[in-house]
Design a protein around this motif. Structure first.
Motif, PDB file in Angstrom:
ATOM      1  N   LYS A   1       2.774  12.491   7.534  1.00  0.00           N
ATOM      2  CA  LYS A   1       3.158  13.546   6.595  1.00  0.00           C
ATOM      3  C   LYS A   1       2.316  13.489   5.327  1.00  0.00           C
ATOM      4  O   LYS A   1       2.132  12.429   4.741  1.00  0.00           O
ATOM      5  N   ASN A   2       1.789  14.644   4.942  1.00  0.00           N
ATOM      6  CA  ASN A   2       0.991  14.837   3.719  1.00  0.00           C
ATOM      7  C   ASN A   2      -0.380  14.186   3.756  1.00  0.00           C
ATOM      8  O   ASN A   2      -1.146  14.308   2.790  1.00  0.00           O
ATOM      9  N   ALA A   3      -0.715  13.479   4.845  1.00  0.00           N
ATOM     10  CA  ALA A   3      -2.042  12.871   4.927  1.00  0.00           C
ATOM     11  C   ALA A   3      -3.104  13.960   5.113  1.00  0.00           C
ATOM     12  O   ALA A   3      -2.841  15.019   5.692  1.00  0.00           O
ATOM     13  N   VAL A   4      -4.294  13.682   4.618  1.00  0.00           N
ATOM     14  CA  VAL A   4      -5.398  14.643   4.687  1.00  0.00           C
ATOM     15  C   VAL A   4      -6.665  13.900   5.074  1.00  0.00           C
ATOM     16  O   VAL A   4      -7.000  12.881   4.472  1.00  0.00           O
ATOM     17  N   THR A   5      -7.381  14.384   6.094  1.00  0.00           N
ATOM     18  CA  THR A   5      -8.683  13.827   6.443  1.00  0.00           C
ATOM     19  C   THR A   5      -9.775  14.700   5.833  1.00  0.00           C
ATOM     20  O   THR A   5      -9.528  15.835   5.408  1.00  0.00           O
ATOM     21  N   PHE A   6     -11.002  14.190   5.805  1.00  0.00           N
ATOM     22  CA  PHE A   6     -12.108  14.987   5.292  1.00  0.00           C
ATOM     23  C   PHE A   6     -12.272  16.264   6.115  1.00  0.00           C
ATOM     24  O   PHE A   6     -12.560  17.337   5.571  1.00  0.00           O
TER      25      PHE A   6
ATOM     26  N   LEU B   1       0.822  -1.210   0.000  1.00  0.00           N
ATOM     27  CA  LEU B   1       0.000   0.000   0.000  1.00  0.00           C
ATOM     28  C   LEU B   1       0.857   1.262   0.000  1.00  0.00           C
ATOM     29  O   LEU B   1       1.756   1.427   0.818  1.00  0.00           O
ATOM     30  N   THR B   2       0.572   2.143  -0.943  1.00  0.00           N
ATOM     31  CA  THR B   2       1.236   3.449  -1.015  1.00  0.00           C
ATOM     32  C   THR B   2       0.317   4.556  -0.544  1.00  0.00           C
ATOM     33  O   THR B   2       0.724   5.445   0.199  1.00  0.00           O
ATOM     34  N   ALA B   3      -0.948   4.524  -0.977  1.00  0.00           N
ATOM     35  CA  ALA B   3      -1.902   5.546  -0.566  1.00  0.00           C
ATOM     36  C   ALA B   3      -3.324   5.055  -0.793  1.00  0.00           C
ATOM     37  O   ALA B   3      -3.584   4.268  -1.710  1.00  0.00           O
ATOM     38  N   ILE B   4      -4.242   5.509   0.056  1.00  0.00           N
ATOM     39  CA  ILE B   4      -5.680   5.349  -0.168  1.00  0.00           C
ATOM     40  C   ILE B   4      -6.256   6.752  -0.296  1.00  0.00           C
ATOM     41  O   ILE B   4      -6.097   7.587   0.597  1.00  0.00           O
ATOM     42  N   VAL B   5      -6.884   7.016  -1.440  1.00  0.00           N
ATOM     43  CA  VAL B   5      -7.447   8.340  -1.724  1.00  0.00           C
ATOM     44  C   VAL B   5      -8.966   8.212  -1.754  1.00  0.00           C
ATOM     45  O   VAL B   5      -9.522   7.574  -2.654  1.00  0.00           O
ATOM     46  N   SER B   6      -9.631   8.788  -0.764  1.00  0.00           N
ATOM     47  CA  SER B   6     -11.093   8.806  -0.748  1.00  0.00           C
ATOM     48  C   SER B   6     -11.560  10.199  -1.139  1.00  0.00           C
ATOM     49  O   SER B   6     -10.873  11.187  -0.865  1.00  0.00           O
ATOM     50  N   GLN B   7     -12.721  10.288  -1.754  1.00  0.00           N
ATOM     51  CA  GLN B   7     -13.143  11.599  -2.223  1.00  0.00           C
ATOM     52  C   GLN B   7     -14.654  11.758  -2.222  1.00  0.00           C
ATOM     53  O   GLN B   7     -15.400  10.804  -2.373  1.00  0.00           O
ATOM     54  N   LYS B   8     -15.054  12.992  -2.043  1.00  0.00           N
ATOM     55  CA  LYS B   8     -16.447  13.393  -2.114  1.00  0.00           C
ATOM     56  C   LYS B   8     -16.508  14.688  -2.906  1.00  0.00           C
ATOM     57  O   LYS B   8     -15.493  15.361  -3.096  1.00  0.00           O
ATOM     58  N   LEU B   9     -17.702  15.033  -3.369  1.00  0.00           N
ATOM     59  CA  LEU B   9     -17.883  16.256  -4.139  1.00  0.00           C
ATOM     60  C   LEU B   9     -18.975  17.111  -3.510  1.00  0.00           C
ATOM     61  O   LEU B   9     -19.991  16.590  -3.051  1.00  0.00           O
ATOM     62  N   ILE B  10     -18.758  18.416  -3.494  1.00  0.00           N
ATOM     63  CA  ILE B  10     -19.820  19.353  -3.142  1.00  0.00           C
ATOM     64  C   ILE B  10     -19.938  20.364  -4.278  1.00  0.00           C
ATOM     65  O   ILE B  10     -18.971  20.623  -4.987  1.00  0.00           O
ATOM     66  N   HIS B  11     -21.120  20.905  -4.450  1.00  0.00           N
ATOM     67  CA  HIS B  11     -21.339  21.873  -5.524  1.00  0.00           C
ATOM     68  C   HIS B  11     -21.507  23.256  -4.915  1.00  0.00           C
ATOM     69  O   HIS B  11     -22.396  23.481  -4.094  1.00  0.00           O
ATOM     70  N   LYS B  12     -20.626  24.168  -5.282  1.00  0.00           N
ATOM     71  CA  LYS B  12     -20.629  25.504  -4.681  1.00  0.00           C
ATOM     72  C   LYS B  12     -20.093  26.530  -5.655  1.00  0.00           C
ATOM     73  O   LYS B  12     -19.383  26.213  -6.599  1.00  0.00           O
ATOM     74  N   GLU B  13     -20.418  27.780  -5.387  1.00  0.00           N
ATOM     75  CA  GLU B  13     -19.724  28.893  -6.044  1.00  0.00           C
ATOM     76  C   GLU B  13     -18.465  29.177  -5.249  1.00  0.00           C
ATOM     77  O   GLU B  13     -18.478  29.170  -4.023  1.00  0.00           O
TER      78      GLU B  13
ATOM     79  N   THR C   1     -18.506  28.391 -10.526  1.00  0.00           N
ATOM     80  CA  THR C   1     -19.536  27.554  -9.922  1.00  0.00           C
ATOM     81  C   THR C   1     -19.348  26.141 -10.453  1.00  0.00           C
ATOM     82  O   THR C   1     -19.293  25.927 -11.670  1.00  0.00           O
ATOM     83  N   GLY C   2     -19.244  25.177  -9.551  1.00  0.00           N
ATOM     84  CA  GLY C   2     -19.036  23.806 -10.004  1.00  0.00           C
ATOM     85  C   GLY C   2     -18.767  22.877  -8.846  1.00  0.00           C
ATOM     86  O   GLY C   2     -18.944  23.236  -7.668  1.00  0.00           O
ATOM     87  N   TYR C   3     -18.341  21.674  -9.180  1.00  0.00           N
ATOM     88  CA  TYR C   3     -18.057  20.668  -8.160  1.00  0.00           C
ATOM     89  C   TYR C   3     -16.669  20.875  -7.574  1.00  0.00           C
ATOM     90  O   TYR C   3     -15.708  21.114  -8.299  1.00  0.00           O
ATOM     91  N   ILE C   4     -16.587  20.781  -6.262  1.00  0.00           N
ATOM     92  CA  ILE C   4     -15.321  20.942  -5.544  1.00  0.00           C
ATOM     93  C   ILE C   4     -14.955  19.600  -4.916  1.00  0.00           C
ATOM     94  O   ILE C   4     -15.765  18.974  -4.226  1.00  0.00           O
ATOM     95  N   LEU C   5     -13.749  19.173  -5.175  1.00  0.00           N
ATOM     96  CA  LEU C   5     -13.255  17.918  -4.631  1.00  0.00           C
ATOM     97  C   LEU C   5     -12.949  18.080  -3.141  1.00  0.00           C
ATOM     98  O   LEU C   5     -12.279  19.017  -2.734  1.00  0.00           O
ATOM     99  N   VAL C   6     -13.472  17.149  -2.339  1.00  0.00           N
ATOM    100  CA  VAL C   6     -13.164  17.104  -0.907  1.00  0.00           C
ATOM    101  C   VAL C   6     -12.456  15.771  -0.657  1.00  0.00           C
ATOM    102  O   VAL C   6     -13.100  14.724  -0.538  1.00  0.00           O
ATOM    103  N   PRO C   7     -11.121  15.774  -0.616  1.00  0.00           N
ATOM    104  CA  PRO C   7     -10.383  14.508  -0.538  1.00  0.00           C
ATOM    105  C   PRO C   7      -9.991  14.102   0.880  1.00  0.00           C
ATOM    106  O   PRO C   7      -9.938  14.926   1.811  1.00  0.00           O
TER     107      PRO C   7
END
Length: 405
Positions: free
Chosen positions: A370-375, A312-324, A333-339
């Motif tokens: 290092k470099n990890a990101v939570t929602f 395992l090198t990385a697990i990338v989970s993602q969600k999208l929200i639509h906002k200006e 105005t469009g979809y914003i990636l929330v990783p």
């Protein structure tokens, strides 16, 4: 047929198709009633087209379904024959034994076995991924609208929340290895992010990357990287056969569109264990859920955890929200990636090998990787950038916890 003979025949079959894929662009003038639907969908920036026989066509716009009107009060309600004609005209491949005369019969016969998917491109309109099925309401299909060109990582991630992933692909000497697993619900943008990563990688990696897809959605251009794209059911019988074929060739990377079974997931780890870069996707809601799910796939728990830690090198989970939102002074105005991104440095690999997932999660949530990101961290960045306020942030966090986005 087995052993070396099977390998030779499979490679010969693959060589007939999977090279740098040449996807024909259809002429919109040949698509009849479906022409108006595609043009309207493009004008409305729709993400999905939903068609069911004798019912109004609906377009997915901003996560809502809207009834399509070609004129004031004029609805498009295709019948079975019209839907079959649209499917027959847009498919790029035929079923075994099918002729032009019995295309409709062949489609119906195939649907009775379940459903089938394919993708097609229309000149000056775009590319679409189609899932055809039959239900109590009748014959129909859902078409996902794909970007006509592959967006860059900077475009998908304008707030630089995927800096760690970009760092993997901005290598100076040796290219990344191991398994990068993308997770998220249907429609969360996994395929597009993977395509963007590969397009970014293509400018830097000298070598061949094999892709196994069902269907082929994005078509990659050879740069420093040479792509060989294989469509399941057309060039390769299935994922397992495709992985075996790829591993017998001189490749630098392997991409599998989506894995669903224990055997397919195990095959990913086998490829990564051999030192290749492997990228794939799976339908899970977040990084830690994915990690705990993977833990249950091995027969010998200790050996499997050791393999997980190694690969395992990385697990990338993602969600999208639509906002200006505003980027570099420009309003959009469009979809914003929330990783959410979980990396696997030595300390985390040690935790995985011991099955100490609570410790791994504590380090992950505690910003100790290092470099990890939570929602939560991603939403905090959006709050700092003024994209969302504190109230929306809390609402979104609740929805993330409940699995509603």
């Amino acid at each position: 047929m087995e052993g070396k003979e099977a390998s030779t025949e499979l490679n010969m079959a693959a060589e007939k198709g999977g090279a740098n894929v040449n996807v024909a662009e259809l002429s919109i003038e040949n698509l009849g009633w479906f022409r108006d639907v595609l043009v309207y969908a493009k004008e409305r920036s729709a993400t999905d087209i939903i068609v069911v026989e004798k019912r109004p066509v609906r377009l997915g716009i901003l996560k809502k379904c809207e009834v399509m009107e070609v004129g004031h009060g004029v609805l498009v309600k295709p019948g079975r024959a019209e839907i079959l004609a649209a499917i027959a005209e847009t498919r790029q491949r035929k079923f075994d034994g099918e002729t032009d005369i019995d295309a409709g019969t062949a489609i119906i016969k195939h649907i009775r076995k379940g459903y089938f998917e394919y993708a097609f491109s229309v000149k000056d309109i775009g590319r679409f991924r189609v899932s055809v099925s039959s239900s109590q309401e009748g014959l129909g299909f859902a078409a996902r609208v794909l970007p006509y060109t592959i967006p860059g990582l900077e475009e998908l991630d304008p707030f630089n929340m995927l800096a760690g992933i970009r760092g993997l692909f901005d290598f100076s000497y040796s290219y990344p290895r191991g398994l990068i697993l993308h997770t998220g619900v249907v429609g969360s943008g996994k395929t597009t992010l993977i395509a963007s990563e590969l397009d970014h990688l293509a400018e830097r990696m000298n070598g061949a990357v094999y892709t196994l897809e069902d269907p082929i959605e994005y078509v990659y251009q050879n740069k420093r990287t040479v792509f060989r794209q294989y469509e399941i059911g057309t060039h390769i019988p299935g994922i397992l056969e495709g992985v075996r074929m790829a591993l017998r060739n001189n490749l630098a990377g392997l991409v599998v569109g989506e894995v669903r079974t224990r055997e397919e997931i195990t095959a990913l780890f086998t490829a990564a264990e051999k030192g290749f870069l492997v990228i794939s996707s799976i339908h899970t809601p977040d990084a830690m859920t994915t990690l705990r799910l993977l833990d249950g796939y091995g027969d010998d728990r200790d050996a499997w955890r050791k393999k997980m830690a190694q690969c395992l090198t990385a697990i990338v989970s993602q969600k999208l929200i639509h906002k200006e939102y505003t980027v570099n002074g420009s309003k959009k105005t469009g979809y914003i990636l929330v990783p959410e991104v979980l990396f696997f440095p030595a300390t985390i690999k040690a935790g995985v090998e011991r099955g100490a997932y609570n410790e791994v999660e504590s380090a992950f949530r505690g910003n100790a990787i290092k470099n990890a990101v939570t929602f939560e961290m991603s939403l905090s960045v959006l709050e700092q950038k003024g994209v969302i306020d504190s109230y929306l942030k809390m609402e979104l966090l609740d929805r993330v916890d409940q699995g509603k986005i």
